[in-house]
Structures are given as C-alpha cells and as structure tokens.
Design a protein around this motif. Structure first.
Motif, mmCIF file in Angstrom:
data_model
loop_
_atom_site.group_PDB
_atom_site.id
_atom_site.type_symbol
_atom_site.label_atom_id
_atom_site.label_comp_id
_atom_site.label_asym_id
_atom_site.label_seq_id
_atom_site.Cartn_x
_atom_site.Cartn_y
_atom_site.Cartn_z
ATOM 1 N N ILE A 258 24.732 -9.052 -13.924
ATOM 2 C CA ILE A 258 24.959 -8.341 -12.662
ATOM 3 C C ILE A 258 25.778 -9.219 -11.705
ATOM 4 O O ILE A 258 26.664 -8.736 -11.005
ATOM 5 N N SER A 259 25.511 -10.531 -11.725
ATOM 6 C CA SER A 259 26.229 -11.426 -10.804
ATOM 7 C C SER A 259 27.736 -11.403 -11.087
ATOM 8 O O SER A 259 28.550 -11.532 -10.179
ATOM 9 N N LYS A 260 28.091 -11.216 -12.352
ATOM 10 C CA LYS A 260 29.515 -11.194 -12.696
ATOM 11 C C LYS A 260 30.168 -9.916 -12.123
ATOM 12 O O LYS A 260 31.229 -9.972 -11.517
ATOM 13 N N PHE A 261 29.458 -8.767 -12.310
ATOM 14 C CA PHE A 261 29.995 -7.524 -11.736
ATOM 15 C C PHE A 261 30.098 -7.639 -10.210
ATOM 16 O O PHE A 261 31.047 -7.142 -9.609
ATOM 17 N N ARG A 262 29.132 -8.303 -9.603
ATOM 18 C CA ARG A 262 29.157 -8.483 -8.143
ATOM 19 C C ARG A 262 30.387 -9.287 -7.744
ATOM 20 O O ARG A 262 31.097 -8.920 -6.816
ATOM 21 N N ASP A 263 30.615 -10.381 -8.495
ATOM 22 C CA ASP A 263 31.780 -11.236 -8.184
ATOM 23 C C ASP A 263 33.081 -10.454 -8.310
ATOM 24 O O ASP A 263 34.048 -10.718 -7.594
ATOM 25 N N GLU A 264 33.090 -9.483 -9.221
ATOM 26 C CA GLU A 264 34.316 -8.705 -9.431
ATOM 27 C C GLU A 264 34.455 -7.548 -8.442
ATOM 28 O O GLU A 264 35.369 -6.737 -8.565
ATOM 29 N N GLY A 265 33.503 -7.438 -7.529
ATOM 30 C CA GLY A 265 33.620 -6.441 -6.467
ATOM 31 C C GLY A 265 32.913 -5.119 -6.724
ATOM 32 O O GLY A 265 33.121 -4.153 -5.987
ATOM 33 N N ALA A 266 32.073 -5.037 -7.779
ATOM 34 C CA ALA A 266 31.337 -3.785 -8.047
ATOM 35 C C ALA A 266 30.317 -3.531 -6.939
ATOM 36 O O ALA A 266 29.866 -4.472 -6.270
ATOM 37 N N THR A 267 29.962 -2.259 -6.743
ATOM 38 C CA THR A 267 28.927 -1.912 -5.760
ATOM 39 C C THR A 267 27.652 -1.553 -6.532
ATOM 40 O O THR A 267 27.722 -1.248 -7.739
ATOM 41 N N PRO A 268 26.502 -1.552 -5.863
ATOM 42 C CA PRO A 268 25.261 -1.128 -6.537
ATOM 43 C C PRO A 268 25.404 0.269 -7.152
ATOM 44 O O PRO A 268 24.866 0.545 -8.217
ATOM 45 N N GLN A 269 26.171 1.126 -6.466
ATOM 46 C CA GLN A 269 26.390 2.474 -6.992
ATOM 47 C C GLN A 269 27.150 2.424 -8.316
ATOM 48 O O GLN A 269 26.858 3.178 -9.254
ATOM 49 N N ASP A 270 28.117 1.500 -8.427
ATOM 50 C CA ASP A 270 28.858 1.325 -9.683
ATOM 51 C C ASP A 270 27.900 0.929 -10.800
ATOM 52 O O ASP A 270 28.021 1.415 -11.933
ATOM 53 N N ILE A 271 26.962 0.048 -10.510
ATOM 54 C CA ILE A 271 26.019 -0.415 -11.535
ATOM 55 C C ILE A 271 25.172 0.784 -12.014
ATOM 56 O O ILE A 271 24.966 0.981 -13.199
ATOM 57 N N ARG A 272 24.725 1.599 -11.064
ATOM 58 C CA ARG A 272 23.941 2.788 -11.446
ATOM 59 C C ARG A 272 24.753 3.682 -12.385
ATOM 60 O O ARG A 272 24.225 4.204 -13.344
ATOM 61 N N LYS A 273 26.024 3.843 -12.050
ATOM 62 C CA LYS A 273 26.888 4.682 -12.915
ATOM 63 C C LYS A 273 27.041 4.059 -14.282
ATOM 64 O O LYS A 273 26.965 4.746 -15.305
ATOM 65 N N MET A 274 27.259 2.726 -14.320
ATOM 66 C CA MET A 274 27.464 2.040 -15.614
ATOM 67 C C MET A 274 26.276 2.218 -16.548
ATOM 68 O O MET A 274 26.448 2.231 -17.765
ATOM 69 N N VAL A 275 25.066 2.327 -16.000
ATOM 70 C CA VAL A 275 23.893 2.469 -16.879
ATOM 71 C C VAL A 275 23.499 3.942 -17.045
ATOM 72 O O VAL A 275 22.433 4.256 -17.584
ATOM 73 N N GLY A 276 24.348 4.826 -16.539
ATOM 74 C CA GLY A 276 24.122 6.249 -16.774
ATOM 75 C C GLY A 276 23.133 6.894 -15.818
ATOM 76 O O GLY A 276 22.524 7.923 -16.123
ATOM 77 N N LEU A 277 22.994 6.309 -14.626
ATOM 78 C CA LEU A 277 22.074 6.918 -13.643
ATOM 79 C C LEU A 277 22.876 7.604 -12.545
ATOM 80 O O LEU A 277 23.903 7.067 -12.116
#
Ligand code: GLU
Length: 277
Positions: A258-277
């Motif tokens: 998750i820290s890597k996605f954060r460093d790349e500028g992802a938002t919490p909403q992006d993470i939810r989408k990536m895991v199919g939520l």
C-alpha cells in the motif's frame, strides 16, 4: 457484530491485507457494530515495530478507524499459558523434538497444496513428564477427536457467494490438520493460530473475516476453541487478491505494498477499486 483485522507485523500491508481490513471494517460499521485491530506479533524474531507503525499508518490513510486500543499479543505472551495448561490437563499435549528436516524426512510423500506438513507422529508416544527444555508441544489430535467423538463441532461459514453450516469430520481433521504445534520450541511461545483463536474469543469477536487460504486453520481453531469451551465465531472466508499471474499475494510482494501505491499518488478510493470494492 464485532470484527477484527489481525495482521502479523512481519512485512508491509499489501492489497490482500487492505481488502481483508476494509471488508472487516465495513461489515462491522454497516451493521452498527465494532471493528478491532490486533497485532499478532507472537513471532518475536520476525515482527518489527517499524512494520507495526507502517500498518497503522496505512490503515489510517485508508480511512479505517478501530474501536479501543490496539491489542499486541507480544505484551501478553504468558496469558496463553492458561489455555495451554487446560489442554495439558485434558491429556491433549505431547512434547516433540523433531526439526523441520526430521519431519520432511519421515513423510513419505510431499504434501502439495497443504498449509503445513501433516506431522508423521514420531514423538507421539512421549508423555509430558519427559518434556525436555528445547521441546515444542503438539496437539494429540486423535485424543481430541476421541473426546469430541459424537459431538464433532459445527461452525457457521460465510463467503463471497455462500453461507452455511460446516461440519468438521474426524477424517478431514486427520488429513488436513494432524498433530499441529501449539507451542514452539524453547521459550513456550504460543503458535499463531492458537493465540489468534483465543483472542477472538476473549475479544468477543462475532465474525472472523479473512482470506480463504486460512480455511485449514479455521478447522484447527474450531476444534481448539471447542476443546477449551470457548466461543466459536462465524468464519467469513473471502476471495484472495491475486497478482497478474494468478498467484496469491504474499508479504514479500512489495510491488503491491500500500505504501508504494501511496507514494505513486493513489487515493484510498483507488485502492478500494483495485481490490474490487
Ligand atoms: N495474523 C495472520 C496473518 O497476518 C492473520 C490471522 C487471521 O486473520 O486470523 O497472516
């Protein structure tokens, strides 16, 4: 409803953990219930305070909030002696001096796809009276099954697309579980799945939400909780988040941290989408 997220702080939080944590959090909050955070840091060598801090930071960034203080199992290692003693008094423990290499050598066939090797029973005839200081303690599964005999435990299992009762059978227990280690060599350090099950009961967790890769552990935990007379939660086994090759993500998959996605500028909403939520 009372759920929990129970990471072992031995590596970074990756997409698979985030899915588990968000699911447990959202299920509890939607039902007006509580969500707890527990650090399963009984492995004193592999658990690191920096991973603990990073996990808390990532969960906070994801927008998750938990009820009450974080429980750290390393702070209460001796408290599990009570349950180990109960199992010992029931005649369900025996000492074992086998190394991993001894066990592999004694097994006739490789145990593909199993979460652990089924112990071949080399030390099974030893009694607790001749326990040596370097011994581990194993569950005498046959005796546990004898004691349960016609009252084999049933537990409620739910998942992404099913819900129902699951009956543990002696046959499955013997082929999937075997005589697992309950306390590791040397310092009486409790096995992760026993501490985890005990804390689910102590913390009154109603729904244990985690990946379906832990199904075999669920069977062990249901047997142990039943032997100990403790409350058995509902187990919700969710789908696994896999990489592009279909492999389950593991702690070493730093690429999906998750820290890597954060460093790349992802938002919490992006993470939810990536895991199919
Ligand atoms: N502590 C375990 C892990 O991080 C998970 C235990 C559980 O959710 O029951 O793999």
């Amino acid at each position: 409803m009372r759920t929990r997220f129970a990471p072992s702080p031995t590596g970074p939080l990756h997409l698979g953990h985030a899915y588990s944590a968000i699911l447990a959090h959202d299920m509890a909050k939607t039902a007006g219930g509580q969500f707890l955070l527990r650090m399963e840091d009984t492995d004193l060598q592999r658990s690191k305070p920096e991973w603990d801090a990073q996990i808390i930071d990532d969960l906070t960034w994801l927008g998750l909030t938990w009820d009450g203080p974080v429980l750290r199992q390393s702070k209460q290692l001796r408290s599990y002696d009570t349950e180990l003693k109960t199992l010992e008094d029931m005649g369900l423990l025996y000492p074992c001096s086998c190394s991993r290499a001894d066990i592999r050598a004694a097994l006739s066939a490789p145990q593909e796809g199993q979460v652990h090797d089924i112990y071949p029973g080399t030390c099974k005839c030893r009694s607790m009276n001749n326990r040596q200081s370097g011994d581990a303690l194993r569950l005498h599964l046959d005796r546990a099954l004898d004691l349960l005999s016609d009252k084999m435990p049933v537990f409620t299992e739910t998942g992404d697309s099913f819900a129902g009762l699951n009956q543990i059978t002696a046959h499955n227990a013997l082929t999937d579980i075997g005589d697992v280690v309950l306390s590791r060599k040397g310092e009486d350090i409790i096995a992760y799945f026993l501490a985890s099950a005990i804390d689910d009961a102590r913390q009154n967790i109603t729904h244990t939400i985690r990946g379906k890769d832990l199904f075999d552990f669920t069977q062990i935990q249901v047997i142990l909780l039943t032997m100990l007379g403790l409350n058995v939660p509902v187990y919700h086994h969710h789908r696994l988040i896999r990489d592009e090759n279909g492999k389950r993500l593991a702690k070493r998959d730093d690429a999906r941290a998750i820290s890597k996605f954060r460093d790349e500028g992802a938002t919490p909403q992006d993470i939810r989408k990536m895991v199919g939520l």
